[in-house]
Design a protein around this motif. Structure first.
Motif, PDB file in Angstrom:
ATOM      1  N   SER A 132       0.836  -1.212   0.000  1.00  0.00           N
ATOM      2  CA  SER A 132       0.000   0.000   0.000  1.00  0.00           C
ATOM      3  C   SER A 132       0.860   1.246   0.000  1.00  0.00           C
ATOM      4  CB  SER A 132      -0.913   0.020   1.225  1.00  0.00           C
ATOM      5  OG  SER A 132      -1.824  -1.033   1.192  1.00  0.00           O
ATOM      6  N   GLU A 135       2.530   1.625  -3.511  1.00  0.00           N
ATOM      7  CA  GLU A 135       1.567   2.031  -4.545  1.00  0.00           C
ATOM      8  C   GLU A 135       1.122   3.477  -4.348  1.00  0.00           C
ATOM      9  OE1 GLU A 135      -1.757  -0.676  -4.754  1.00  0.00           O
ATOM     10  OE2 GLU A 135      -0.416  -2.398  -5.004  1.00  0.00           O
ATOM     11  N   LEU A 152      -2.800   5.670   7.135  1.00  0.00           N
ATOM     12  CA  LEU A 152      -3.169   4.338   7.606  1.00  0.00           C
ATOM     13  C   LEU A 152      -3.481   4.345   9.099  1.00  0.00           C
ATOM     14  CD1 LEU A 152      -0.665   2.029   5.698  1.00  0.00           C
ATOM     15  CD2 LEU A 152      -3.127   2.138   5.403  1.00  0.00           C
TER      16      LEU A 152
END
Length: 190
Positions: A132, A135, A152
């Motif tokens: 994550s 990306e 996050l």
């Protein structure tokens, strides 16, 4: 006809009793029960030697039963019962020991497998986070891995709030609390 024995049956019986009285006292009671064949052989030898002079050929002797006093039999039965109880207790203790060892081995195996599961779960989480972060950093210009971790962390904080909110707990959730939580998590990883 001239006979040297007037009552051969009682004479043979007397010799048998004589041999038994001289043989049995040299043995323990358990040994006497185990040695019926030895006693029969001793009686046979004695009778063959003595009775051949009277014209009798003793072919075989048989000891069918030993009959000690009833108190002696009761005592022997108690001794045998105690010995068997002792063996049974020993076997039961050994079975309990094996059962406990097997339970401990099963519990250790279960904990090991649980630990492996938790480790794989954490590895998957870390790989997911790495993917994550990579990306997000590639798709959003100027985004650093720290920015992604902050997002996050904020996302997980809101997930926690919604889970806790389902249980009717009230938590402080102003921006300062999120920043404080971020610092605490950052310090704990260092």
């Amino acid at each position: 006809a001239w006979y040297r024995l007037t009552s051969p049956t009682s004479q043979i019986q007397a010799y048998v009793f004589d041999v038994i009285r001289s043989t049995i006292p040299r043995m323990e009671l358990d040994q006497a029960f185990e040695s019926k064949d030895d006693i029969a052989h001793a009686v046979l030898e004695q009778l063959q030697n003595v009775m051949k002079d009277y014209g009798y050929a003793i072919v075989n002797t048989l000891v069918t039963d030993l009959a000690p006093d009833s108190k002696v039999k009761a005592s022997m039965n108690e001794i045998n019962a105690a010995r068997r109880l002792k063996e049974a207790a020993s076997h039961q203790a050994e079975a309990d020991k094996v059962r406990q060892v097997k339970n401990a081995e099963a519990e250790a195996e279960a904990r090991y497998l649980s630990g492996m599961g938790v480790a794989r779960q954490r590895m998957a989480i870390v790989q997911g986070l790495q993917s994550s972060v990579a990306e997000f950093s590639q798709e959003v210009e100027g985004a650093t891995p720290k920015d992604v971790m902050d997002i996050l962390l904020l996302s997980q904080y809101f997930d926690t709030l919604s889970t806790v909110g389902a249980n009717s707990l009230i938590l402080e959730h102003d921006p300062a609390t999120v920043a404080k939580l971020q610092r605490q998590v950052g310090v704990s990883f260092l």
